[in-house]
Scaffold this motif. Structure first.
Motif: not given
Length: 303
Positions: A217-232
């Motif tokens: 068990g434990g914590p997590y974090a995810t940062y998502h950046l959508q660069i273009t409509r098709s790329a992230g």
């Protein structure tokens, strides 16, 4: 005496295969996937909000609550990776290249506006270039629920059961694993192009052989950046305390990964990723560090 030596070597190889399978199916954020479950696919492909068959479905429920649901999907992927520590050892390490391929199906019915379910089955194949003794296959099936907590500012609670069976290249069974995952996550939406998902999860497990049983068990974090409509791009950090009930072993496992994905259309995705894992253990023989890099191709047909 020779038979004993061969048995010991095969036992060590089995443990290495089990550890590799677990590393690439649980090293991503458990809550960012569909209903908190990672076991539907190999976690090294984290290019779409970190790993699930439905690209962070719990987060999408919040961001795209008006979207028309597609409850059925068939998916598959093939990836190639370099690893600098194929045996996951503290010392005397060796590097290798391996190929991972997965195929499966999922059904995700919408029970209500705030409650969703998932049933999925997956089969996977791992093949190594030089360490052929570590080759294995994986069969997994699971079911889960995801609940958007009312008046809780975007908090999603999830529960999931997964069954996993690992087989070596001779089709001998390495592991049977039953896991119950419970947790919650929250998405912080900064704009349409980027958001942060944080959460906590815990896993209760029963395994055969019992020596490979563990809970975590434990914590997590995810940062998502959508660069273009098709790329992230996705950046993930995950910590997990892993408890082995038989003996006094306690591991502290940390994962940091960076992935980029390009989706030329709604059915396919090309991705590349870098990841590092550090495992500190109360038993020094199980401490290790590993770096992986690679990429692959994925298709996902929803209807």
């Amino acid at each position: 005496m020779l038979l004993i030596a061969v048995s010991v070597v095969r036992g060590q190889q089995a443990v290495s295969s089990i550890n590799q399978a677990r590393l690439f199916t649980t090293s991503s954020a458990p809550g960012t996937g569909a209903f908190g479950g990672n076991n539907g696919r190999v976690a090294t492909d984290q290019s779409d909000s970190s790993n699930a068959e439905d690209e962070s479905f719990g987060t999408q429920i919040i961001l795209k609550s008006q979207a028309r649901p597609h409850p059925f999907s068939f998916f598959g992927d093939a990836s190639a990776f370099y690893t600098n520590n194929v045996d996951l050892r503290r010392s005397d390490t060796r590097s290798d290249v391996f190929v991972a391929a997965n195929a499966g199906a999922a059904w995700r019915p919408v029970i209500s506006r705030s409650l969703l379910a998932e049933i999925s089955v997956t089969t996977s194949v791992f093949r190594y270039d030089r360490a052929n003794e570590l080759d294995f296959e994986r069969i997994a099936a699971g079911a889960g629920l995801s609940w958007i907590v009312p008046r809780a500012r975007g908090i999603v609670a999830f529960a999931r059961y997964d069954f996993t069976e690992l087989l070596d290249s001779r089709s001998d069974e390495l592991l049977q694993d039953h896991e119950l995952t419970l947790g919650a996550q929250k998405a912080f939406v900064f704009a349409r192009t980027h958001f942060l998902t944080t959460g906590l999860s815990g896993v209760l497990a029963r395994a055969v052989p019992r020596s490979q049983e563990r809970e975590q068990g434990g914590p997590y974090a995810t940062y998502h950046l959508q660069i273009t409509r098709s790329a992230g791009v996705d950046l993930l950090y995950r910590y997990a305390a892993q408890v082995y009930p038989y003996g006094s072993r306690l591991d502290h496992n940390q994962t940091l990964s960076l992935a980029i994905g390009i989706a030329p259309n709604r059915w396919t995705r090309i991705s590349a990723s870098l990841s590092g894992v550090r495992n500190d253990s109360s038993e020094s023989a199980f401490a290790y560090g590993v770096f992986n890099a690679g990429g692959g191709f994925r298709f996902d047909v929803k209807f």
